[in-house]
Design a protein around this motif. Sequence first.
Motif, mmCIF file in Angstrom:
data_model
loop_
_atom_site.group_PDB
_atom_site.id
_atom_site.type_symbol
_atom_site.label_atom_id
_atom_site.label_comp_id
_atom_site.label_asym_id
_atom_site.label_seq_id
_atom_site.Cartn_x
_atom_site.Cartn_y
_atom_site.Cartn_z
ATOM 1 N N ALA A 1 29.254 73.576 38.549
ATOM 2 C CA ALA A 1 28.304 74.667 38.321
ATOM 3 C C ALA A 1 26.889 74.104 38.310
ATOM 4 C CB ALA A 1 28.611 75.356 36.996
ATOM 5 N N GLY A 2 26.026 74.691 39.127
ATOM 6 C CA GLY A 2 24.651 74.217 39.169
ATOM 7 C C GLY A 2 23.749 75.203 39.859
ATOM 8 N N HIS A 3 22.437 75.070 39.634
ATOM 9 C CA HIS A 3 21.449 76.002 40.175
ATOM 10 C C HIS A 3 21.902 77.432 39.871
ATOM 11 C CE1 HIS A 3 19.034 72.963 42.245
ATOM 12 N NE2 HIS A 3 20.189 72.337 42.429
ATOM 13 N N THR A 4 22.081 77.674 38.577
ATOM 14 C CA THR A 4 22.742 78.878 38.107
ATOM 15 C C THR A 4 21.968 79.534 36.978
ATOM 16 O OG1 THR A 4 24.749 79.675 36.992
ATOM 17 C CG2 THR A 4 24.166 77.388 36.613
ATOM 18 N N ALA A 5 22.066 80.858 36.907
ATOM 19 C CA ALA A 5 21.477 81.632 35.806
ATOM 20 C C ALA A 5 22.515 81.992 34.758
ATOM 21 C CB ALA A 5 20.837 82.909 36.360
ATOM 22 N N ALA A 6 23.720 81.446 34.889
ATOM 23 C CA ALA A 6 24.831 81.860 34.039
ATOM 24 C C ALA A 6 24.644 81.418 32.586
ATOM 25 C CB ALA A 6 26.141 81.301 34.583
ATOM 26 N N HIS A 7 25.219 82.204 31.689
ATOM 27 C CA HIS A 7 25.215 81.897 30.265
ATOM 28 C C HIS A 7 26.643 81.563 29.824
ATOM 29 C CE1 HIS A 7 20.991 82.903 29.242
ATOM 30 N NE2 HIS A 7 21.080 83.506 30.415
ATOM 31 N N TYR A 8 26.849 81.487 28.534
ATOM 32 C CA TYR A 8 28.106 80.979 27.986
ATOM 33 C C TYR A 8 29.328 81.734 28.509
ATOM 34 C CZ TYR A 8 31.710 79.834 24.561
ATOM 35 O OH TYR A 8 32.875 79.442 23.968
ATOM 36 N N PHE B 1 36.255 75.659 37.880
ATOM 37 C CA PHE B 1 35.104 74.767 37.762
ATOM 38 C C PHE B 1 35.416 73.706 36.712
ATOM 39 C CE2 PHE B 1 33.008 78.135 39.991
ATOM 40 C CZ PHE B 1 31.859 77.599 40.561
ATOM 41 N N ARG B 2 35.125 72.445 37.030
ATOM 42 C CA ARG B 2 35.479 71.373 36.113
ATOM 43 C C ARG B 2 34.296 70.495 35.711
ATOM 44 N NH1 ARG B 2 38.710 74.221 35.049
ATOM 45 N NH2 ARG B 2 40.978 74.067 35.114
ATOM 46 N N THR B 3 33.104 70.790 36.197
ATOM 47 C CA THR B 3 31.952 69.995 35.819
ATOM 48 C C THR B 3 30.691 70.815 36.046
ATOM 49 O OG1 THR B 3 30.840 67.844 36.128
ATOM 50 C CG2 THR B 3 31.707 68.925 38.097
ATOM 51 N N VAL B 4 29.583 70.308 35.502
ATOM 52 C CA VAL B 4 28.292 70.966 35.662
ATOM 53 C C VAL B 4 27.315 69.941 36.214
ATOM 54 C CG1 VAL B 4 27.560 70.513 33.280
ATOM 55 C CG2 VAL B 4 26.547 72.405 34.535
ATOM 56 N N THR B 5 26.505 70.373 37.184
ATOM 57 C CA THR B 5 25.551 69.498 37.869
ATOM 58 C C THR B 5 24.245 69.405 37.084
ATOM 59 O OG1 THR B 5 26.525 70.044 40.022
ATOM 60 C CG2 THR B 5 24.289 69.167 40.032
ATOM 61 N N HIS B 6 23.709 68.202 37.009
ATOM 62 C CA HIS B 6 22.459 67.853 36.302
ATOM 63 C C HIS B 6 22.193 68.734 35.074
ATOM 64 C CE1 HIS B 6 21.016 70.828 39.190
ATOM 65 N NE2 HIS B 6 20.841 69.961 40.147
ATOM 66 N N ALA B 7 22.857 68.369 33.987
ATOM 67 C CA ALA B 7 22.779 69.105 32.717
ATOM 68 C C ALA B 7 21.336 69.413 32.331
ATOM 69 C CB ALA B 7 23.444 68.294 31.607
ATOM 70 N N PHE B 8 21.137 70.632 31.862
ATOM 71 C CA PHE B 8 19.860 71.174 31.395
ATOM 72 C C PHE B 8 18.919 71.563 32.531
ATOM 73 C CE2 PHE B 8 21.122 68.491 27.738
ATOM 74 C CZ PHE B 8 21.122 69.454 26.733
ATOM 75 N N ASN B 9 19.111 71.020 33.723
ATOM 76 C CA ASN B 9 18.201 71.271 34.838
ATOM 77 C C ASN B 9 18.762 72.334 35.772
ATOM 78 O OD1 ASN B 9 15.887 68.986 34.903
ATOM 79 N ND2 ASN B 9 17.765 68.176 34.005
ATOM 80 N N ALA B 10 17.872 73.204 36.270
ATOM 81 C CA ALA B 10 18.240 74.291 37.168
ATOM 82 C C ALA B 10 19.278 75.221 36.536
ATOM 83 C CB ALA B 10 18.740 73.758 38.513
ATOM 84 N N MET B 11 19.069 75.529 35.262
ATOM 85 C CA MET B 11 19.917 76.460 34.522
ATOM 86 C C MET B 11 19.131 76.953 33.313
ATOM 87 S SD MET B 11 22.614 73.791 32.720
ATOM 88 C CE MET B 11 23.124 73.179 34.315
ATOM 89 N N PRO B 12 19.541 78.044 32.669
ATOM 90 C CA PRO B 12 18.828 78.511 31.471
ATOM 91 C C PRO B 12 18.894 77.476 30.353
ATOM 92 C CG PRO B 12 20.315 80.209 32.311
ATOM 93 C CD PRO B 12 20.647 78.942 33.034
ATOM 94 N N PRO B 13 17.964 77.536 29.407
ATOM 95 C CA PRO B 13 17.983 76.585 28.290
ATOM 96 C C PRO B 13 19.163 76.830 27.369
ATOM 97 C CG PRO B 13 16.312 78.263 27.932
ATOM 98 C CD PRO B 13 16.818 78.460 29.329
ATOM 99 N N LEU B 14 19.488 75.814 26.590
ATOM 100 C CA LEU B 14 20.624 75.890 25.662
ATOM 101 C C LEU B 14 20.162 76.597 24.387
ATOM 102 C CD1 LEU B 14 23.594 74.988 25.566
ATOM 103 C CD2 LEU B 14 22.831 72.868 24.512
ATOM 104 N N ASP B 15 19.896 77.880 24.516
ATOM 105 C CA ASP B 15 19.351 78.681 23.416
ATOM 106 C C ASP B 15 20.394 78.870 22.314
ATOM 107 O OD1 ASP B 15 18.916 81.715 22.291
ATOM 108 O OD2 ASP B 15 17.006 80.707 22.686
ATOM 109 N N HIS B 16 19.935 78.890 21.068
ATOM 110 C CA HIS B 16 20.888 78.991 19.951
ATOM 111 C C HIS B 16 21.439 80.398 19.771
ATOM 112 C CE1 HIS B 16 17.050 80.238 18.296
ATOM 113 N NE2 HIS B 16 17.645 80.717 17.219
ATOM 114 N N ARG B 17 20.778 81.422 20.313
ATOM 115 C CA ARG B 17 21.301 82.796 20.211
ATOM 116 C C ARG B 17 22.024 83.241 21.477
ATOM 117 N NH1 ARG B 17 19.126 84.811 15.548
ATOM 118 N NH2 ARG B 17 17.071 84.001 14.930
ATOM 119 N N ASP B 18 21.586 82.748 22.600
ATOM 120 C CA ASP B 18 22.197 83.125 23.874
ATOM 121 C C ASP B 18 22.387 81.862 24.709
ATOM 122 O OD1 ASP B 18 23.182 84.523 26.031
ATOM 123 O OD2 ASP B 18 21.210 85.226 26.717
ATOM 124 N N PRO B 19 23.374 81.047 24.371
ATOM 125 C CA PRO B 19 23.509 79.737 25.018
ATOM 126 C C PRO B 19 23.801 79.842 26.507
ATOM 127 C CG PRO B 19 25.430 80.221 23.666
ATOM 128 C CD PRO B 19 24.410 81.285 23.360
#
Length: 388
Positions: free
Chosen positions: A198-205, A216-234
């Motif tokens: 999963a990468g270059h994605t707008a997906a949430h939890y 899907f078994r992995t995520v590409t470049h953690a934290f980058n090209a995806m929404p932030p790891l928000d505490h209310r809407d991860p």
Amino acid sequence: MSDTYILGPARIALGDGSLTHGRIAVERGRIARILSEDGHSDLQPPDGALVAPGLIDVHTNGADEFLFNRDQGNAVEVASRAYARQGATGYLAGIMTAPWESMMHAAAEVSEAANELVEKGDPIGARCLGIHFEGPFLNPKFRRVHRGEWILPATMERAQEMVEACRGALVLVTMAPEADGVDEVARFFYDQGIVCSAGHTAAHYREGMLAIGLGFRTVTHAFNAMPPLDHRDPSILAAFIQESRTTVQLICDGYHVSPPMVDLLYRTLHDRLVLTTDNMPPAGSGYRIEGGVVRAEDGTIAGSALLMDQAVRNLMAYADIPFETAIVSATRSPARLLNLDRELGTIEAGKRADLSVWSDEYQVLATIVGGLPVFGGAHLYWPSKASA
């Protein structure tokens, strides 16, 4: 030299987090057994050296001034030699989003060039372990340097064409799980034994958990090209951190992800963390190295200038862990991600003799692929008869 010998004595980081002292018996390019320190050796590393499995980079766009997209098959030999200098014995050739026919042509040329190197016999450097498509089934909102006009919806026809272009060498595909058509395509890739990332994605939890259910078994470049790891809407990253079947890929350069967050991620994931470089040679006038990363003309981060051996040293520093622990995220963890852990990733009897030799200051001295030195052979010497 022969691909049958005894290497050592040395400290040996086995790739499972443990450290031992001894010698390694190599027979016909494979690890035969691990021996005690005392006894005959045919090949000796310098005093204080460490021997570890060869590193594996699952996300790179090229090496030196060569890009797989642009230079295609010509980039393979360059990358193989460059990765050997980093202590790496394997890598995936990344094909980024581009015009569809260009992507397919690049994949075919890279696959052919990699096969030709294998057919020549003795390795010249790290092995190209297959193809990684980063795109074109991405979310345009998180495309970064992937041009919007080249992003496409996923279809079974395109998925099959990707497999055919790679001639059996397609190993990994980065997609946005929420992109049109990805549900069906992900199931197809999973059935083919191809890893979906999963990468270059707008997906949430929630979408992340659904993606894991699709295969899907992995995520590409953690934290980058995806929404932030928000505490209310991860973001989707939370799902991949939480789910034990998955791994998380990290560009451990200290710029893509800050050192404190690297430490936090490692404390959570341990051996489910996979070090990658996302190395992007600054080829062409539109790219430059600035602040430790490669940027496009508009300042967007295009990739990293990171090398694999530096990624290991950075993880040691950021997470405050020893070499034998950090090396797991660059050896066994990527091997498991690629379903190659029966052959690679640890120093065990029966596995390929793909090894890296490091100084006591954690600099790469030599790299061995299939039992043969492909870099730094001068650092390994034959003992005199008196010392043997």
